[in-house]
Scaffold this active site. Structure first.
Site, PDB file in Angstrom:
ATOM      1  N   ARG A 122     -12.871   5.286   9.920  1.00 41.07           N
ATOM      2  CA  ARG A 122     -12.706   4.317  10.998  1.00 41.07           C
ATOM      3  C   ARG A 122     -11.638   4.754  11.968  1.00 41.07           C
ATOM      4  O   ARG A 122     -11.743   4.573  13.159  1.00 41.07           O
ATOM      5  CB  ARG A 122     -12.343   2.971  10.369  1.00 41.07           C
ATOM      6  CG  ARG A 122     -11.860   1.943  11.348  1.00 41.07           C
ATOM      7  CD  ARG A 122     -12.025   0.558  10.780  1.00 41.07           C
ATOM      8  NE  ARG A 122     -13.397   0.312  10.409  1.00 41.07           N
ATOM      9  CZ  ARG A 122     -13.776  -0.518   9.435  1.00 41.07           C
ATOM     10  NH1 ARG A 122     -12.874  -1.172   8.738  1.00 41.07           N
ATOM     11  NH2 ARG A 122     -15.054  -0.684   9.170  1.00 41.07           N
ATOM     12  N   TYR A 123     -10.563   5.304  11.445  1.00 41.97           N
ATOM     13  CA  TYR A 123      -9.425   5.714  12.271  1.00 41.97           C
ATOM     14  C   TYR A 123      -9.504   7.212  12.502  1.00 41.97           C
ATOM     15  O   TYR A 123     -10.126   7.926  11.728  1.00 41.97           O
ATOM     16  CB  TYR A 123      -8.123   5.350  11.566  1.00 41.97           C
ATOM     17  CG  TYR A 123      -7.947   3.862  11.349  1.00 41.97           C
ATOM     18  CD1 TYR A 123      -7.584   3.033  12.403  1.00 41.97           C
ATOM     19  CD2 TYR A 123      -8.148   3.293  10.103  1.00 41.97           C
ATOM     20  CE1 TYR A 123      -7.421   1.674  12.219  1.00 41.97           C
ATOM     21  CE2 TYR A 123      -7.986   1.929   9.909  1.00 41.97           C
ATOM     22  CZ  TYR A 123      -7.619   1.118  10.968  1.00 41.97           C
ATOM     23  OH  TYR A 123      -7.456  -0.221  10.778  1.00 41.97           O
ATOM     24  N   ARG A 126      -7.639   9.418   9.338  1.00 40.83           N
ATOM     25  CA  ARG A 126      -7.599   9.069   7.918  1.00 40.83           C
ATOM     26  C   ARG A 126      -8.902   8.399   7.486  1.00 40.83           C
ATOM     27  O   ARG A 126      -9.577   7.772   8.291  1.00 40.83           O
ATOM     28  CB  ARG A 126      -6.412   8.164   7.604  1.00 40.83           C
ATOM     29  CG  ARG A 126      -6.317   6.908   8.460  1.00 40.83           C
ATOM     30  CD  ARG A 126      -4.849   6.485   8.580  1.00 40.83           C
ATOM     31  NE  ARG A 126      -4.669   5.190   9.205  1.00 40.83           N
ATOM     32  CZ  ARG A 126      -4.657   4.993  10.507  1.00 40.83           C
ATOM     33  NH1 ARG A 126      -4.875   5.983  11.342  1.00 40.83           N
ATOM     34  NH2 ARG A 126      -4.451   3.786  10.997  1.00 40.83           N
ATOM     35  N   CYS A 135     -13.164  -2.366 -11.818  1.00 40.84           N
ATOM     36  CA  CYS A 135     -11.836  -2.966 -11.840  1.00 40.84           C
ATOM     37  C   CYS A 135     -11.633  -3.598 -13.202  1.00 40.84           C
ATOM     38  O   CYS A 135     -12.589  -4.029 -13.839  1.00 40.84           O
ATOM     39  CB  CYS A 135     -11.700  -4.046 -10.778  1.00 40.84           C
ATOM     40  SG  CYS A 135     -11.462  -3.387  -9.121  1.00 40.84           S
ATOM     41  N   CYS A 139     -10.660  -9.756  -8.894  1.00 42.28           N
ATOM     42  CA  CYS A 139      -9.933 -10.737  -8.096  1.00 42.28           C
ATOM     43  C   CYS A 139     -10.960 -11.646  -7.438  1.00 42.28           C
ATOM     44  O   CYS A 139     -11.904 -11.169  -6.820  1.00 42.28           O
ATOM     45  CB  CYS A 139      -9.124 -10.060  -6.997  1.00 42.28           C
ATOM     46  SG  CYS A 139      -8.006  -8.807  -7.606  1.00 42.28           S
ATOM     47  N   CYS A 142     -11.636 -10.970  -3.732  1.00 39.72           N
ATOM     48  CA  CYS A 142     -11.943  -9.581  -3.368  1.00 39.72           C
ATOM     49  C   CYS A 142     -12.769  -9.510  -2.092  1.00 39.72           C
ATOM     50  O   CYS A 142     -13.772 -10.193  -1.941  1.00 39.72           O
ATOM     51  CB  CYS A 142     -12.707  -8.910  -4.496  1.00 39.72           C
ATOM     52  SG  CYS A 142     -13.094  -7.182  -4.136  1.00 39.72           S
ATOM     53  N   ARG A 144     -14.400  -6.879  -1.262  1.00 35.29           N
ATOM     54  CA  ARG A 144     -15.609  -6.096  -1.563  1.00 35.29           C
ATOM     55  C   ARG A 144     -16.391  -6.743  -2.696  1.00 35.29           C
ATOM     56  O   ARG A 144     -16.953  -6.070  -3.550  1.00 35.29           O
ATOM     57  CB  ARG A 144     -15.234  -4.663  -1.926  1.00 35.29           C
ATOM     58  CG  ARG A 144     -14.576  -3.962  -0.779  1.00 35.29           C
ATOM     59  CD  ARG A 144     -14.567  -2.443  -0.882  1.00 35.29           C
ATOM     60  NE  ARG A 144     -13.694  -1.940   0.161  1.00 35.29           N
ATOM     61  CZ  ARG A 144     -12.469  -1.461  -0.048  1.00 35.29           C
ATOM     62  NH1 ARG A 144     -11.999  -1.353  -1.275  1.00 35.29           N
ATOM     63  NH2 ARG A 144     -11.736  -1.070   0.965  1.00 35.29           N
ATOM     64  N   ASP A 303      -9.994 -12.051   4.444  1.00 38.93           N
ATOM     65  CA  ASP A 303     -11.190 -11.619   5.177  1.00 38.93           C
ATOM     66  C   ASP A 303     -12.299 -12.664   5.162  1.00 38.93           C
ATOM     67  O   ASP A 303     -12.322 -13.561   4.322  1.00 38.93           O
ATOM     68  CB  ASP A 303     -11.739 -10.323   4.564  1.00 38.93           C
ATOM     69  CG  ASP A 303     -10.854  -9.132   4.885  1.00 38.93           C
ATOM     70  OD1 ASP A 303     -10.217  -9.141   5.951  1.00 38.93           O
ATOM     71  OD2 ASP A 303     -10.808  -8.196   4.055  1.00 38.93           O
ATOM     72  N   ASP A 340      -7.840  -7.943   9.457  1.00 33.66           N
ATOM     73  CA  ASP A 340      -8.795  -6.834   9.498  1.00 33.66           C
ATOM     74  C   ASP A 340      -9.987  -7.354  10.299  1.00 33.66           C
ATOM     75  O   ASP A 340     -10.689  -8.270   9.866  1.00 33.66           O
ATOM     76  CB  ASP A 340      -9.185  -6.412   8.079  1.00 33.66           C
ATOM     77  CG  ASP A 340      -9.414  -4.914   7.989  1.00 33.66           C
ATOM     78  OD1 ASP A 340      -9.812  -4.320   9.016  1.00 33.66           O
ATOM     79  OD2 ASP A 340      -9.215  -4.334   6.905  1.00 33.66           O
ATOM     80  N   LYS A 347      -7.477  -2.934  11.238  1.00 36.16           N
ATOM     81  CA  LYS A 347      -6.382  -3.887  11.060  1.00 36.16           C
ATOM     82  C   LYS A 347      -5.643  -4.136  12.365  1.00 36.16           C
ATOM     83  O   LYS A 347      -5.212  -3.200  13.010  1.00 36.16           O
ATOM     84  CB  LYS A 347      -5.413  -3.346  10.015  1.00 36.16           C
ATOM     85  CG  LYS A 347      -6.080  -3.150   8.677  1.00 36.16           C
ATOM     86  CD  LYS A 347      -5.147  -2.487   7.694  1.00 36.16           C
ATOM     87  CE  LYS A 347      -5.861  -2.133   6.427  1.00 36.16           C
ATOM     88  NZ  LYS A 347      -6.722  -0.935   6.563  1.00 36.16           N
TER      89      LYS A 347
HETATM   90  C1  LIG Z   1      -6.847   0.033   5.828  1.00 37.75           C
HETATM   91  C2  LIG Z   1      -7.694   1.166   6.107  1.00 37.75           C
HETATM   92  C3  LIG Z   1      -7.146   2.435   6.308  1.00 37.75           C
HETATM   93  C4  LIG Z   1      -5.659   2.688   6.252  1.00 37.75           C
HETATM   94  O1  LIG Z   1      -5.015   2.005   7.281  1.00 37.75           O
HETATM   95  P1  LIG Z   1      -3.442   2.101   7.424  1.00 37.75           P
HETATM   96  O2  LIG Z   1      -3.143   1.138   8.536  1.00 37.75           O
HETATM   97  O3  LIG Z   1      -3.148   3.514   7.778  1.00 37.75           O
HETATM   98  O4  LIG Z   1      -2.838   1.711   6.131  1.00 37.75           O
HETATM   99  C5  LIG Z   1      -8.002   3.462   6.569  1.00 37.75           C
HETATM  100  N1  LIG Z   1      -9.341   3.280   6.662  1.00 37.75           N
HETATM  101  C6  LIG Z   1      -9.892   2.059   6.500  1.00 37.75           C
HETATM  102  C7  LIG Z   1     -11.359   1.915   6.635  1.00 37.75           C
HETATM  103  C8  LIG Z   1      -9.090   0.965   6.208  1.00 37.75           C
HETATM  104  O5  LIG Z   1      -9.635  -0.230   6.019  1.00 37.75           O
END
Ligand SMILES: *Cc1c(COP(=O)(O)O)cnc(C)c1O
Length: 440
Positions: A122-123, A126, A135, A139, A142, A144, A303, A340, A347
């Protein structure tokens, strides 16, 4: 509290007569004896339900399965279970079957932003890598829920290899976040293999693991596990404490072992109605976390996953909590409150406003006490035009030829070297009309 309390002893003997402490603290024993049925819950906890209640509860767990470790069960205060934060996070609530119109199976669109199964990219730099769907404790809140206990969602070794391949061929990825399910429900050897493979990829700079085991299965943090993790530094861990009652002697010991292994620890709490929606409680939680070397990282707005309406609070509750922390306590004890964004927006931080007003050379700020101050801005600041040529810039940033990504979003609007003047959502009607005129 001792590691093996009287209450735990009692539960242990109800599971297997003459269970010793050495069994109780064996994480595999805990997983093997996780409570998955109403009958087992009643028998072990001493809490009982009426036949009518049981019919409804059974319907709920047929839909969203139950699993509670004997350890986490032992934290429930059975005299006051209806108000108990541990009970509420672990035990089914018939309100889970109510799906409100705004709720979704996959509110974060994780399955959409997925180049290969198990990876959400998504980002820019990362990825989220789901390596386990298992698990120890399910929870009830959850996000998911759609995957929990679903045998079709267990990532196979081949799927993990495909995920690793994706990371290998995607040089932008410098941070890999292992999640699930709980990655610590995998064996040490399997996890060692995944971490070894990730470690071999030159562009992967850090690996993070999201795990709730310090909260629900602290015995999982063994000498063997931390010795293995230490080989793969830098490894960061985020865990998930929601309430001070979860910080027991056992969980503190688990956290200490991880911290002693040099692993930076963070915590992600979820804001939950009737569990932790209280500024005083949250302040106590963050204080106890930092005492245990855990940095509060995020506080999540709950969420829009199906069946979570009863857990959700208004956003204002989160702002009120953050308002009660900033300035009132250590800066590093304050998490970032995030929503989110449904649909895959990621986020989004939502914090109280401290900037009240401004003009061309002055900003007006307020502090946590309500003191209103002015900050005079420099009058002689000359903004150097940035043309992305770092070599000739006096800030001496040496990126060693690293490939830079393009500016994204608001960053792009702020940049001098980019000529974009507006971000327009797709299918903007006005823009569509323009195209029509221009074609005509
Ligand atoms: C939360 C999340 C991350 C990590 O986000 P950070 O803000 O760097 O902690 C990476 N990918 C996805 C899909 C996420 O939901």
């Amino acid at each position: 509290m001792a590691i093996f309390t009287k209450n735990q002893q009692e539960i242990a003997t109800r599971i297997e007569s003459e269970t010793k402490q050495s069994n109780w603290v064996d994480w595999k024993w805990q997983v093997r004896h996780a409570i998955k049925s109403l009958e087992e819950f009643e028998r072990l906890s001493g809490i009982t339900f009426s036949p009518e209640e049981k019919v409804e509860l059974q319907k709920t767990i047929d839909h969203f399965p139950l699993s509670i470790t004997p350890y986490y069960l032992s934290l429930i205060d059975k005299k006051n279970y209806l108000n108990d934060p541990v009970f509420k996070q672990a035990f089914a609530d018939t309100r889970e079957l109510y799906v409100s119109p705004s709720e979704m199976k996959d509110p974060l669109s994780e399955d959409h932003d997925s180049p290969v199964p198990g990876i959400t990219h998504r980002y820019p730099d990362r990825v989220l890598f789901l390596v386990s769907n298992v698990c120890a404790m399910y929870c009830r809140h959850c996000t998911r829920k759609r995957k929990v206990g679903d045998v079709d969602s267990i990532p196979s070794r081949t799927q993990i290899m495909d995920g690793l391949d994706y990371i290998r061929r995607t040089p932008q990825v410098r941070d890999v976040l292992l999640s699930g399910g709980d990655p610590f429900l995998l064996s040490d050897d399997y996890l060692d293999w995944i971490l070894t493979e990730l470690h071999k990829i030159p562009h992967v700079q850090v690996v993070r693991i999201g795990t709730r085991t310090p909260v629900v299965l602290p015995y999982r943090i063994t000498e063997g596990l931390v010795t293995m993790l230490k080989k793969h530094h830098p490894v960061w861990i985020n865990t998930h404490f929601n309430h001070v009652r979860e910080l027991t002697d056992s969980s503190r010991k688990a956290l200490a072992m991880l911290a002693d292994a040099g692993i930076p620890l963070g915590n992600q709490s979820v804001l939950l109605a009737e569990v932790n929606d209280c500024p005083r409680l949250m302040k106590e939680l963050v204080h106890q976390l930092v005492q245990n070397r855990v940095r509060p990282y995020y506080l999540y707005q709950c969420d829009l996953s199906e069946g979570l309406s009863h857990f959700r609070t208004p956003v204002g509750k989160g702002i009120e909590i953050i308002e009660s922390l900033i300035g009132h306590t250590s800066g590093f004890a304050v998490p970032t409150y995030v929503i989110d964004a449904p649909g895959g927006g990621g986020k989004i931080p939502v914090m109280p406003n401290y900037l009240i007003s401004w003009n061309t050379n002055k900003v007006i700020l307020r502090n946590y006490e309500g003191v209103i101050s002015t900050y005079q801005e420099p009058t002689n600041y000359s903004n150097s035009q940035c043309d992305m040529n770092c070599r000739d810039c006096n800030l001496e940033l040496d990126l060693k030829g690293a490939c830079e990504s393009e500016a994204v979003g608001i960053e792009k609007l702020l940049a001098d070297y980019d000529e974009t003047i507006a971000l327009v959502p797709a299918n903007n009607e006005r823009m569509n009309r323009r195209e029509e005129y221009e074609e005509a």
